[in-house]
Write a protein that holds these residues in place. Structure first.
Motif, PDB file in Angstrom:
ATOM      1  N   GLY A  82       0.822  -1.202   0.000  1.00  0.00           N
ATOM      2  CA  GLY A  82       0.000   0.000   0.000  1.00  0.00           C
ATOM      3  C   GLY A  82       0.855   1.250   0.000  1.00  0.00           C
ATOM      4  O   GLY A  82       2.087   1.201   0.008  1.00  0.00           O
ATOM      5  N   ARG A  83       0.192   2.394  -0.001  1.00  0.00           N
ATOM      6  CA  ARG A  83       0.904   3.668   0.003  1.00  0.00           C
ATOM      7  C   ARG A  83       1.476   3.950   1.382  1.00  0.00           C
ATOM      8  O   ARG A  83       0.974   3.493   2.385  1.00  0.00           O
ATOM      9  CB  ARG A  83      -0.053   4.786  -0.370  1.00  0.00           C
ATOM     10  CG  ARG A  83      -0.503   4.698  -1.799  1.00  0.00           C
ATOM     11  CD  ARG A  83      -1.451   5.783  -2.134  1.00  0.00           C
ATOM     12  NE  ARG A  83      -0.830   7.071  -1.848  1.00  0.00           N
ATOM     13  CZ  ARG A  83      -1.365   8.231  -2.129  1.00  0.00           C
ATOM     14  NH1 ARG A  83      -2.536   8.276  -2.682  1.00  0.00           N
ATOM     15  NH2 ARG A  83      -0.759   9.361  -1.843  1.00  0.00           N
ATOM     16  N   GLY A  84       2.537   4.732   1.417  1.00  0.00           N
ATOM     17  CA  GLY A  84       3.116   5.171   2.681  1.00  0.00           C
ATOM     18  C   GLY A  84       4.166   4.214   3.205  1.00  0.00           C
ATOM     19  O   GLY A  84       4.478   3.191   2.609  1.00  0.00           O
ATOM     20  N   ARG A  85       4.708   4.595   4.325  1.00  0.00           N
ATOM     21  CA  ARG A  85       5.766   3.809   4.938  1.00  0.00           C
ATOM     22  C   ARG A  85       5.157   2.616   5.675  1.00  0.00           C
ATOM     23  O   ARG A  85       4.167   2.758   6.377  1.00  0.00           O
ATOM     24  CB  ARG A  85       6.509   4.697   5.930  1.00  0.00           C
ATOM     25  CG  ARG A  85       7.714   4.080   6.525  1.00  0.00           C
ATOM     26  CD  ARG A  85       8.425   5.078   7.395  1.00  0.00           C
ATOM     27  NE  ARG A  85       9.669   4.529   7.828  1.00  0.00           N
ATOM     28  CZ  ARG A  85      10.691   5.240   8.232  1.00  0.00           C
ATOM     29  NH1 ARG A  85      10.594   6.531   8.245  1.00  0.00           N
ATOM     30  NH2 ARG A  85      11.802   4.659   8.612  1.00  0.00           N
ATOM     31  N   PRO A  86       5.756   1.436   5.534  1.00  0.00           N
ATOM     32  CA  PRO A  86       5.189   0.277   6.237  1.00  0.00           C
ATOM     33  C   PRO A  86       5.396   0.402   7.746  1.00  0.00           C
ATOM     34  O   PRO A  86       6.349   1.035   8.200  1.00  0.00           O
ATOM     35  CB  PRO A  86       5.987  -0.901   5.675  1.00  0.00           C
ATOM     36  CG  PRO A  86       7.244  -0.322   5.171  1.00  0.00           C
ATOM     37  CD  PRO A  86       6.918   1.073   4.733  1.00  0.00           C
ATOM     38  N   PRO A  87       4.519  -0.182   8.544  1.00  0.00           N
ATOM     39  CA  PRO A  87       4.670  -0.075   9.996  1.00  0.00           C
ATOM     40  C   PRO A  87       5.873  -0.867  10.491  1.00  0.00           C
ATOM     41  O   PRO A  87       6.291  -1.844   9.872  1.00  0.00           O
ATOM     42  CB  PRO A  87       3.368  -0.667  10.534  1.00  0.00           C
ATOM     43  CG  PRO A  87       2.889  -1.555   9.455  1.00  0.00           C
ATOM     44  CD  PRO A  87       3.344  -0.947   8.159  1.00  0.00           C
ATOM     45  N   LYS A  88       6.431  -0.405  11.603  1.00  0.00           N
ATOM     46  CA  LYS A  88       7.574  -1.105  12.189  1.00  0.00           C
ATOM     47  C   LYS A  88       7.115  -2.441  12.762  1.00  0.00           C
ATOM     48  O   LYS A  88       6.019  -2.545  13.308  1.00  0.00           O
ATOM     49  CB  LYS A  88       8.187  -0.281  13.320  1.00  0.00           C
ATOM     50  CG  LYS A  88       8.892   0.951  12.850  1.00  0.00           C
ATOM     51  CD  LYS A  88       9.537   1.632  14.028  1.00  0.00           C
ATOM     52  CE  LYS A  88      10.319   2.851  13.578  1.00  0.00           C
ATOM     53  NZ  LYS A  88      10.954   3.532  14.702  1.00  0.00           N
ATOM     54  N   PRO A  89       7.952  -3.473  12.641  1.00  0.00           N
ATOM     55  CA  PRO A  89       7.558  -4.763  13.222  1.00  0.00           C
ATOM     56  C   PRO A  89       7.592  -4.687  14.749  1.00  0.00           C
ATOM     57  O   PRO A  89       8.474  -4.069  15.334  1.00  0.00           O
ATOM     58  CB  PRO A  89       8.612  -5.741  12.689  1.00  0.00           C
ATOM     59  CG  PRO A  89       9.790  -4.887  12.362  1.00  0.00           C
ATOM     60  CD  PRO A  89       9.235  -3.549  11.944  1.00  0.00           C
ATOM     61  N   LYS A  90       6.608  -5.324  15.366  1.00  0.00           N
ATOM     62  CA  LYS A  90       6.549  -5.324  16.826  1.00  0.00           C
ATOM     63  C   LYS A  90       7.402  -6.465  17.357  1.00  0.00           C
ATOM     64  O   LYS A  90       7.267  -7.604  16.920  1.00  0.00           O
ATOM     65  CB  LYS A  90       5.105  -5.487  17.292  1.00  0.00           C
ATOM     66  CG  LYS A  90       4.247  -4.307  16.909  1.00  0.00           C
ATOM     67  CD  LYS A  90       2.859  -4.462  17.442  1.00  0.00           C
ATOM     68  CE  LYS A  90       2.026  -3.259  17.066  1.00  0.00           C
ATOM     69  NZ  LYS A  90       0.664  -3.368  17.539  1.00  0.00           N
TER      70      LYS A  90
END
Length: 175
Positions: free
Chosen positions: A88-96
């Motif tokens: 998707g658009r934008g920066r991917p979330p950081k892995p938890k």
């Protein structure tokens, strides 16, 4: 008659399956456009609803948005099953990170604002928070206060001006 058509089970598979079969059956390497897919479905499947073109368009849009189909130059292509999923658009979330350590008990919440400076325990206690420092010039610090306003008549007497007030306007002599 409309109620009979609604209750009658459809004799064709769901639209996504028909679309995939049409694109695979047409076998064009650049993909197939909507009209070619529609003609293939109409020829291969029986019992299509009267709003076939609307349902086909909706299914193509949903499949394109979900990533099942690729859209290029007004043609639809099947996505390569070995290709990575579309991001998707934008920066991917950081892995938890899953830590195996137990969580520390939460203490009281931190107070707001800047923490106070550490005080020297051996210093004598002072009565005021900041000691007064005398400046070298002897003048008080800061801007001096404004002088009080004086009445116009009192100011004129103090300045030494007496007599009748000057007339308004004109600055020249009249002859």
């Amino acid at each position: 008659m409309a109620a009979e058509e609604v209750n009658k089970p459809s004799s064709h598979p769901p639209y996504p399956e028909m679309i995939q079969a049409a694109i695979a059956g047409l076998g064009d390497e650049n993909g197939s456009n909507k009209s070619a897919i529609s003609k293939y479905i109409e020829g291969a499947f029986v019992g299509l609803p009267s709003d076939h073109s609307v349902q086909l368009t909706d299914s193509l849009i949903k499949m394109k948005e979900s990533g099942e189909l690729m859209h290029s130059k007004n043609n639809y292509l099947l996505r390569d099953p070995n290709a990575p999923p579309k991001r998707g658009r934008g920066r991917p979330p950081k892995p938890k990170l899953q830590s195996s350590l137990p969580e520390a008990p939460a203490g009281p919440p931190r107070p707001r604002g800047r923490p106070p400076k550490a005080r020297d325990p051996l210093a004598p206690p002072s009565s005021s928070p900041r000691p007064k420092v005398a400046s070298g010039s002897g003048k008080p610090r800061g801007r001096p206060p404004k002088k009080a306003k004086i009445d116009g008549a009192v100011a004129a007497e103090a300045a030494g001006v007496t007599g009748a007030p000057r007339p308004r306007g004109g600055g020249g002599l009249r002859r």
